[in-house]
Design an enzyme around this catalytic site. Sequence first.
Site, PDB file in Angstrom:
ATOM      1  N   HIS A 123       0.867  -1.178   0.000  1.00  0.00           N
ATOM      2  CA  HIS A 123       0.000   0.000   0.000  1.00  0.00           C
ATOM      3  C   HIS A 123       0.905   1.230   0.000  1.00  0.00           C
ATOM      4  O   HIS A 123       2.024   1.184   0.523  1.00  0.00           O
ATOM      5  CB  HIS A 123      -0.827  -0.055   1.291  1.00  0.00           C
ATOM      6  CG  HIS A 123      -1.885   0.984   1.422  1.00  0.00           C
ATOM      7  ND1 HIS A 123      -1.612   2.265   1.850  1.00  0.00           N
ATOM      8  CD2 HIS A 123      -3.221   0.945   1.208  1.00  0.00           C
ATOM      9  CE1 HIS A 123      -2.742   2.964   1.894  1.00  0.00           C
ATOM     10  NE2 HIS A 123      -3.730   2.179   1.509  1.00  0.00           N
ATOM     11  N   ASP A 200       3.323  -4.713   7.892  1.00  0.00           N
ATOM     12  CA  ASP A 200       2.108  -3.901   7.798  1.00  0.00           C
ATOM     13  C   ASP A 200       0.926  -4.860   7.935  1.00  0.00           C
ATOM     14  O   ASP A 200       0.604  -5.600   7.002  1.00  0.00           O
ATOM     15  CB  ASP A 200       2.101  -3.183   6.442  1.00  0.00           C
ATOM     16  CG  ASP A 200       0.784  -2.491   6.151  1.00  0.00           C
ATOM     17  OD1 ASP A 200      -0.178  -2.664   6.928  1.00  0.00           O
ATOM     18  OD2 ASP A 200       0.700  -1.793   5.119  1.00  0.00           O
ATOM     19  N   GLN A 203      -4.291  -5.300   6.870  1.00  0.00           N
ATOM     20  CA  GLN A 203      -5.303  -6.185   6.274  1.00  0.00           C
ATOM     21  C   GLN A 203      -5.287  -7.585   6.877  1.00  0.00           C
ATOM     22  O   GLN A 203      -6.011  -8.460   6.415  1.00  0.00           O
ATOM     23  CB  GLN A 203      -5.099  -6.283   4.757  1.00  0.00           C
ATOM     24  CG  GLN A 203      -5.309  -4.977   4.018  1.00  0.00           C
ATOM     25  CD  GLN A 203      -6.740  -4.462   4.099  1.00  0.00           C
ATOM     26  OE1 GLN A 203      -7.670  -5.194   4.448  1.00  0.00           O
ATOM     27  NE2 GLN A 203      -6.924  -3.188   3.795  1.00  0.00           N
ATOM     28  N   LYS A 226     -10.065  -0.949  10.751  1.00  0.00           N
ATOM     29  CA  LYS A 226     -10.222  -2.110   9.871  1.00  0.00           C
ATOM     30  C   LYS A 226     -10.528  -3.371  10.677  1.00  0.00           C
ATOM     31  O   LYS A 226     -10.552  -4.471  10.137  1.00  0.00           O
ATOM     32  CB  LYS A 226      -8.959  -2.310   9.032  1.00  0.00           C
ATOM     33  CG  LYS A 226      -8.735  -1.170   8.017  1.00  0.00           C
ATOM     34  CD  LYS A 226      -7.569  -1.484   7.120  1.00  0.00           C
ATOM     35  CE  LYS A 226      -7.007  -0.260   6.430  1.00  0.00           C
ATOM     36  NZ  LYS A 226      -7.837   0.236   5.332  1.00  0.00           N
ATOM     37  N   CYS A 364      -4.731   2.433  -3.627  1.00  0.00           N
ATOM     38  CA  CYS A 364      -3.476   2.965  -3.045  1.00  0.00           C
ATOM     39  C   CYS A 364      -2.325   1.986  -3.255  1.00  0.00           C
ATOM     40  O   CYS A 364      -1.495   1.790  -2.366  1.00  0.00           O
ATOM     41  CB  CYS A 364      -3.625   3.281  -1.568  1.00  0.00           C
ATOM     42  SG  CYS A 364      -4.740   4.625  -1.237  1.00  0.00           S
TER      43      CYS A 364
HETATM   44  N1  7TS Z   1      -1.581  -0.826   4.703  1.00  0.00           N
HETATM   45  C1  7TS Z   1      -2.487  -1.564   4.076  1.00  0.00           C
HETATM   46  C2  7TS Z   1      -2.127  -2.951   3.616  1.00  0.00           C
HETATM   47  C3  7TS Z   1      -3.762  -1.037   3.861  1.00  0.00           C
HETATM   48  O1  7TS Z   1      -4.675  -1.792   3.231  1.00  0.00           O
HETATM   49  C4  7TS Z   1      -4.072   0.265   4.307  1.00  0.00           C
HETATM   50  C5  7TS Z   1      -5.401   0.910   4.049  1.00  0.00           C
HETATM   51  C6  7TS Z   1      -3.087   0.982   4.996  1.00  0.00           C
HETATM   52  C7  7TS Z   1      -1.843   0.401   5.165  1.00  0.00           C
HETATM   53  C8  7TS Z   1      -3.330   2.333   5.564  1.00  0.00           C
HETATM   54  O2  7TS Z   1      -4.188   2.243   6.641  1.00  0.00           O
HETATM   55  P1  7TS Z   1      -4.756   3.555   7.348  1.00  0.00           P
HETATM   56  O3  7TS Z   1      -5.769   3.038   8.289  1.00  0.00           O
HETATM   57  O4  7TS Z   1      -3.611   4.219   8.024  1.00  0.00           O
HETATM   58  O5  7TS Z   1      -5.325   4.402   6.256  1.00  0.00           O
HETATM   59  N2  7TS Z   1      -6.119   0.347   2.971  1.00  0.00           N
HETATM   60  C9  7TS Z   1      -7.206   0.875   2.387  1.00  0.00           C
HETATM   61  C10 7TS Z   1      -7.840   0.232   1.320  1.00  0.00           C
HETATM   62  O6  7TS Z   1      -7.486  -0.836   0.854  1.00  0.00           O
HETATM   63  N3  7TS Z   1      -8.880   0.986   0.911  1.00  0.00           N
HETATM   64  O7  7TS Z   1      -8.953   2.065   1.690  1.00  0.00           O
HETATM   65  C11 7TS Z   1      -7.911   2.008   2.611  1.00  0.00           C
END
Ligand code: 7TS
Length: 406
Positions: A123, A200, A203, A226, A364
């Site tokens: 991401h 990371d 997910q 999430k 992303c």
């Molecule tokens: N890493 C992964 C693998 C992600 O899927 C996401 C967000 C992030 C980092 C960032 O997370 P945040 O909570 O700090 O924003 N992924 C997504 C997505 O797949 N669609 O919207 C956000």
Amino acid sequence: MIFDVQKLRVDFPILNQQVHGKPLVYFDNAATTQKPNDVIGSISDYYNTYNSNIHRGVHFLSQKATNAYESVRDTVRKFINAEHRHEIIFTRGTTESINLIATSFGKKFLKPGDEVLISWMEHHSNIVPWQMACEERGALLKVIPVSDKGDIETDSYLKLLNEKTKIVAITHVSNALGTIVPVKEMIATAHSRNIPVLVDGAQAISHQQVDVRDLDADFYCFSGHKMYAPMGIGILYGKEKWLEEMPPYQGGGEMIQDVSFVRTTYNELPFKFEAGTPNVGDAIGLEKAINYILSIGMKEIAKHEHELLTYATEELKRINGIRIIGNSDNKAAVISFIHETIHPYDIGTILDQLGIAIRTGNHCAQPLMDRYGIQGTMRASFALYNTKTEIDILYNSLLRTIKMFS
Ligand code: 7TS
């Protein structure tokens, strides 16, 4: 406990509604999950009855809020099986956790000519902070390739690791492909060369049991939102030995021991990395979300979601013109697909009119889309409250939409 999805759905008030006159089918869980009543209630309870700034107060409310907040740290520690509570740092989310590491670890450990190793399926939030750190320190960003099927190319990984590699930063589960990355094996390989690894877990955390000590991860990052918790709260797990050596990320209140204009000394872990007033209310929501997951059982959740993924994969494969992007043998809760002629955005817009929330675009993960020579995909991502009936609705709606365009 018997896994009864209809019963669980009642816990999520948002699911029980119509959009554009159709029952909502929410398949955008990789972007954010919905919140159960327990979580929503805990936040209003906090603001209704004990909102107060923490750590510094002698009064009743402050102490109650402090105890509640610090108890979340213990709950998170247990949830991911960290060794020490001070290895759990509260952040705004995965993005902030990774920025903290890239900045602080970068300052301390990256020199000109050093290398940072990430993978092609990251991401943007596990790419850009490292690019920024590399630029600042004169280090180089190296990338592990991904196969056509959507797996990490292990041979290339081995070749890319060398004495200049200072850290490996990889995703546990790809948000765009659903691939479960063999992080435990990759960590063992990196450690055999004394290289630390950041995982990371954005997910992964709501889809499988995560044990940071079993993985032997040096850093593990995730977002509350999430995993059925509120937005604006997340976790950075870091091994004590690294966190002790790393300089603070932000300066301010809470992270200091003594301040004078001549010299300031920093607080001990975890407070060294928690400058300013924290997000107490949402941390309390995170604890409720963890307890909610535990009350159902992560294994049960994973089993249910795996059934959904298998079913959705079979159904989508039956549709002419649909191609699944990401066909790893080891996947979790995410299915990305394209149509040979119709733009994902066009299909996504029609599906929305039919009540179905999917995500379209590059997720992303622009370099990954470039890798497959596509601009983006449609993505359905599942959570514990989704059902096979909803997948049937997606299947029928896709057929209808494709017919409309042909
Ligand atoms: N890493 C992964 C693998 C992600 O899927 C996401 C967000 C992030 C980092 C960032 O997370 P945040 O909570 O700090 O924003 N992924 C997504 C997505 O797949 N669609 O919207 C956000």
